[in-house]
Design a protein around this motif. Structure first.
Motif, mmCIF file in Angstrom:
data_model
loop_
_atom_site.group_PDB
_atom_site.id
_atom_site.type_symbol
_atom_site.label_atom_id
_atom_site.label_comp_id
_atom_site.label_asym_id
_atom_site.label_seq_id
_atom_site.Cartn_x
_atom_site.Cartn_y
_atom_site.Cartn_z
ATOM 1 N N ALA A 226 0.826 -1.205 0.000
ATOM 2 C CA ALA A 226 0.000 0.000 0.000
ATOM 3 C C ALA A 226 0.862 1.259 0.000
ATOM 4 C CB ALA A 226 -0.927 0.002 1.213
ATOM 5 N N TRP A 227 2.037 1.181 0.635
ATOM 6 C CA TRP A 227 2.937 2.330 0.680
ATOM 7 C C TRP A 227 3.868 2.400 -0.520
ATOM 8 C CZ3 TRP A 227 1.943 6.352 3.441
ATOM 9 C CH2 TRP A 227 1.110 6.208 4.549
ATOM 10 N N PHE A 228 3.853 1.362 -1.341
ATOM 11 C CA PHE A 228 4.625 1.399 -2.583
ATOM 12 C C PHE A 228 3.811 1.958 -3.752
ATOM 13 C CE2 PHE A 228 7.891 -1.765 -1.079
ATOM 14 C CZ PHE A 228 9.001 -1.010 -1.441
ATOM 15 N N VAL A 229 2.495 1.981 -3.628
ATOM 16 C CA VAL A 229 1.654 2.400 -4.750
ATOM 17 C C VAL A 229 2.000 3.815 -5.199
ATOM 18 C CG1 VAL A 229 -0.699 2.951 -5.477
ATOM 19 C CG2 VAL A 229 -0.264 0.841 -4.213
ATOM 20 N N GLN A 230 2.069 4.753 -4.252
ATOM 21 C CA GLN A 230 2.360 6.134 -4.636
ATOM 22 C C GLN A 230 3.769 6.323 -5.208
ATOM 23 O OE1 GLN A 230 0.742 9.263 -1.888
ATOM 24 N NE2 GLN A 230 -0.200 7.510 -0.868
ATOM 25 N N PRO A 231 4.824 5.708 -4.634
ATOM 26 C CA PRO A 231 6.129 5.797 -5.287
ATOM 27 C C PRO A 231 6.125 5.231 -6.714
ATOM 28 C CG PRO A 231 6.422 5.114 -3.018
ATOM 29 C CD PRO A 231 4.941 5.135 -3.279
ATOM 30 N N VAL A 254 -10.368 -4.480 -4.042
ATOM 31 C CA VAL A 254 -10.259 -5.171 -2.752
ATOM 32 C C VAL A 254 -11.639 -5.436 -2.169
ATOM 33 C CG1 VAL A 254 -9.426 -4.989 -0.372
ATOM 34 C CG2 VAL A 254 -7.994 -4.197 -2.243
ATOM 35 N N GLY A 255 -12.513 -4.429 -2.225
ATOM 36 C CA GLY A 255 -13.854 -4.563 -1.665
ATOM 37 C C GLY A 255 -14.669 -5.641 -2.349
ATOM 38 N N VAL A 256 -14.621 -5.684 -3.671
ATOM 39 C CA VAL A 256 -15.377 -6.705 -4.413
ATOM 40 C C VAL A 256 -14.831 -8.091 -4.101
ATOM 41 C CG1 VAL A 256 -15.919 -7.579 -6.716
ATOM 42 C CG2 VAL A 256 -16.038 -5.123 -6.260
ATOM 43 N N ALA A 257 -13.506 -8.238 -4.075
ATOM 44 C CA ALA A 257 -12.891 -9.530 -3.777
ATOM 45 C C ALA A 257 -13.266 -10.003 -2.373
ATOM 46 C CB ALA A 257 -11.373 -9.432 -3.913
ATOM 47 N N ALA A 258 -13.271 -9.083 -1.404
ATOM 48 C CA ALA A 258 -13.628 -9.444 -0.023
ATOM 49 C C ALA A 258 -15.059 -9.949 0.071
ATOM 50 C CB ALA A 258 -13.440 -8.233 0.895
ATOM 51 N N LEU A 259 -15.939 -9.388 -0.741
ATOM 52 C CA LEU A 259 -17.343 -9.789 -0.715
ATOM 53 C C LEU A 259 -17.516 -11.261 -1.093
ATOM 54 C CD1 LEU A 259 -20.248 -8.742 -0.326
ATOM 55 C CD2 LEU A 259 -20.275 -8.179 -2.757
ATOM 56 N N ILE A 299 -0.689 -5.488 -12.657
ATOM 57 C CA ILE A 299 -0.144 -6.355 -11.609
ATOM 58 C C ILE A 299 -0.650 -5.903 -10.247
ATOM 59 C CG2 ILE A 299 1.986 -7.111 -10.477
ATOM 60 C CD1 ILE A 299 3.354 -6.734 -13.244
ATOM 61 N N LEU A 300 -0.651 -4.595 -10.028
ATOM 62 C CA LEU A 300 -1.187 -4.061 -8.774
ATOM 63 C C LEU A 300 -2.659 -4.439 -8.601
ATOM 64 C CD1 LEU A 300 0.334 -0.467 -8.511
ATOM 65 C CD2 LEU A 300 0.650 -2.349 -6.897
ATOM 66 N N LEU A 301 -3.415 -4.398 -9.681
ATOM 67 C CA LEU A 301 -4.828 -4.748 -9.630
ATOM 68 C C LEU A 301 -5.008 -6.193 -9.190
ATOM 69 C CD1 LEU A 301 -7.591 -3.379 -10.357
ATOM 70 C CD2 LEU A 301 -7.445 -4.597 -12.534
ATOM 71 N N LEU A 302 -4.226 -7.101 -9.767
ATOM 72 C CA LEU A 302 -4.301 -8.514 -9.386
ATOM 73 C C LEU A 302 -3.877 -8.708 -7.937
ATOM 74 C CD1 LEU A 302 -4.816 -11.430 -10.247
ATOM 75 C CD2 LEU A 302 -2.454 -11.542 -11.081
ATOM 76 N N VAL A 306 -6.221 -10.322 -4.655
ATOM 77 C CA VAL A 306 -5.815 -11.348 -3.686
ATOM 78 C C VAL A 306 -5.838 -10.766 -2.272
ATOM 79 C CG1 VAL A 306 -3.978 -12.933 -3.000
ATOM 80 C CG2 VAL A 306 -4.423 -12.505 -5.422
ATOM 81 N N ARG A 307 -5.414 -9.526 -2.121
ATOM 82 C CA ARG A 307 -5.469 -8.868 -0.814
ATOM 83 C C ARG A 307 -6.904 -8.833 -0.288
ATOM 84 N NH1 ARG A 307 -4.376 -2.389 0.319
ATOM 85 N NH2 ARG A 307 -5.011 -2.415 2.502
ATOM 86 N N GLY A 308 -7.857 -8.625 -1.186
ATOM 87 C CA GLY A 308 -9.251 -8.505 -0.779
ATOM 88 C C GLY A 308 -9.807 -9.738 -0.120
ATOM 89 N N PHE A 309 -9.504 -10.931 -0.661
ATOM 90 C CA PHE A 309 -10.063 -12.114 -0.010
ATOM 91 C C PHE A 309 -9.119 -12.710 1.033
ATOM 92 C CE2 PHE A 309 -8.631 -13.878 -4.237
ATOM 93 C CZ PHE A 309 -7.609 -14.711 -3.782
ATOM 94 N N ALA A 310 -7.832 -12.311 1.019
ATOM 95 C CA ALA A 310 -6.879 -12.843 1.997
ATOM 96 C C ALA A 310 -7.196 -12.373 3.414
ATOM 97 C CB ALA A 310 -5.458 -12.437 1.617
#
Length: 394
Positions: A226-231, A254-259, A299-302, A306-310
């Motif tokens: 999350a802190w690498f996204v802006q750099p 992330v939200g859709v994956a978590a659902l 790649i960030l999207l993918l 995974v972060r969303g359901f993890a």
């Protein structure tokens, strides 16, 4: 039950409707801070969280989940007030301390109260569904906040912080409205009791230990990314107005994956799910390091899918393996691992970025995640296999 669920939704919203996240690195840069300084600030946040994480979990078990949530929301609000009206690195350190302590008081207590609520109404089989929804709400909130935060930042990098303090305030009345169901224990010897729970969680119950450590490693990995996204966006010379839009898309993902996390877990099972998470999380760092172009956004999207359901799945595994009277403490041990890993690794990878390159920092992060991750994943497989064999013979 609906009253608690709604209040927990609002608490999550107050924490995750993050207007400042999409532009905070730009904010720091304006005040003369480099990426190393940024990671130092976030490490201070993590150190505050690490120091109080387990005691705050125990406090939630014996003092009350609700009281911890109320206190945490108040500190969160004050932390953003400090950010809104100060400009020095020292003041930012103070704000990070307040935010870190506030976050620690909320962490563990919210998931524990949610699980207690489902148990009270005899609907504990629905815990993962509600945890997924709360995760979804948090990331949807962060996603849409990204748009507004980006737009506000076009006029002034201060405006998102003013608005953030107002949003943080929403959590205070929401936390006051919560109903507690767990029978609080009596504080007799806190240190002895905390040591007992740590010993049980990390040594006695090997299955629980493997799940806590593995979940902590994955949590640290997603936090660092999350802190690498802006750099990454700054490396690509992305216009400021697009920061919020990209942040929004990632967090909506992330939200859709978590659902759908409960459905995916039910289909794959624990072992396959854990393996998939590690491969995509560690592999995401590796792939991004070699694709620092706009293709890297895919790649960030993918990674964020995974972060969303993890997150809800790994929390769910831990909840299934522990008892109500220590649940918040155990979840806080998980958060402790996350913050400890981040506090230790973040300044190092930030230094690698400043001294060498973003690619080097990403590659180092992949190794830091994969090596301990695969160790605890293999141990988890062994423990689960032994448990299955024992159950067959009984």
């Amino acid at each position: 039950m609906n009253r608690n669920i709604l209040a927990l939704y609002l608490v999550k919203l107050s924490k995750w409707f993050s207007l400042v996240m999409p532009i905070i690195v730009l904010f720091y840069e304006k005040h003369g801070l480099g990426l190393h300084d940024v990671f130092v600030l976030k490490s201070v946040y993590s150190v505050a969280a690490v120091t109080l994480e387990i005691p705050s979990g125990y406090l939630a078990d014996v003092w009350g989940r609700k009281k911890c949530l109320v206190s945490g929301c108040i500190l969160f609000f004050i932390g953003y007030l400090v950010y809104s009206f100060t400009s020095s690195f020292t003041a930012f350190l103070g704000a990070e301390l307040l935010l870190g302590i506030g976050q620690t008081l909320v962490n563990g207590a919210d998931s524990a109260l949610l699980y207690d609520t489902t148990v009270h109404y005899k609907r504990e089989n629905e815990y993962l569904k509600y945890e997924g929804r709360i995760t979804m709400i948090g990331n949807f909130a962060e996603a849409f906040a990204g748009i507004f935060g980006g737009l506000l930042a076009v006029y002034s990098l201060r405006f998102p912080f003013y608005a953030q303090a107002c949003v943080a305030f929403i959590g205070i009345p929401a936390a006051f409205s919560l109903q507690e169901f767990n029978t609080k224990g009596k504080i007799q010897s806190p240190v002895t009791e905390i040591v007992r729970i740590i010993k049980y969680s990390l040594f006695t119950n090997r299955r629980l230990c493997c799940n806590i450590m593995y979940s902590g490693i994955i949590g640290a990995a997603t936090l660092t990314m999350a802190w690498f996204v802006q750099p990454v966006l700054m490396h690509l010379d992305t216009p400021t107005s697009w920061f919020g839009v990209i942040w929004t898309v990632l967090n909506l993902t992330v939200g859709v994956a978590a659902l759908y996390s409960d459905k995916i877990e039910h289909r794959l099972g624990m072992n396959k799910m854990n393996l998939l998470i590690l491969v995509f999380i560690a592999g995401g760092y590796l792939a991004l390091a070699y694709n620092l172009t706009y293709w890297g956004l895919a790649i960030l999207l993918l990674f964020y899918i995974v972060r969303g359901f993890a997150t809800p799945v790994l929390k769910g595994y831990i909840n299934q393996l522990t008892f109500s009277d220590m649940r918040a403490t155990v979840l806080s041990i998980r958060n402790f691992i996350i913050r400890l890993m981040f506090a230790g690794a973040a300044p190092f990878v930030g230094w690698l970025n400043d001294m060498y390159s973003l690619k080097t920092a990403l590659l180092a992060s992949a190794g830091i995640i994969f090596l301990p991750g695969i160790i605890f994943l293999v141990l988890s497989f062994e423990v689960n296999h032994k448990k299955e064999e024992t159950e067959k013979t009984e």
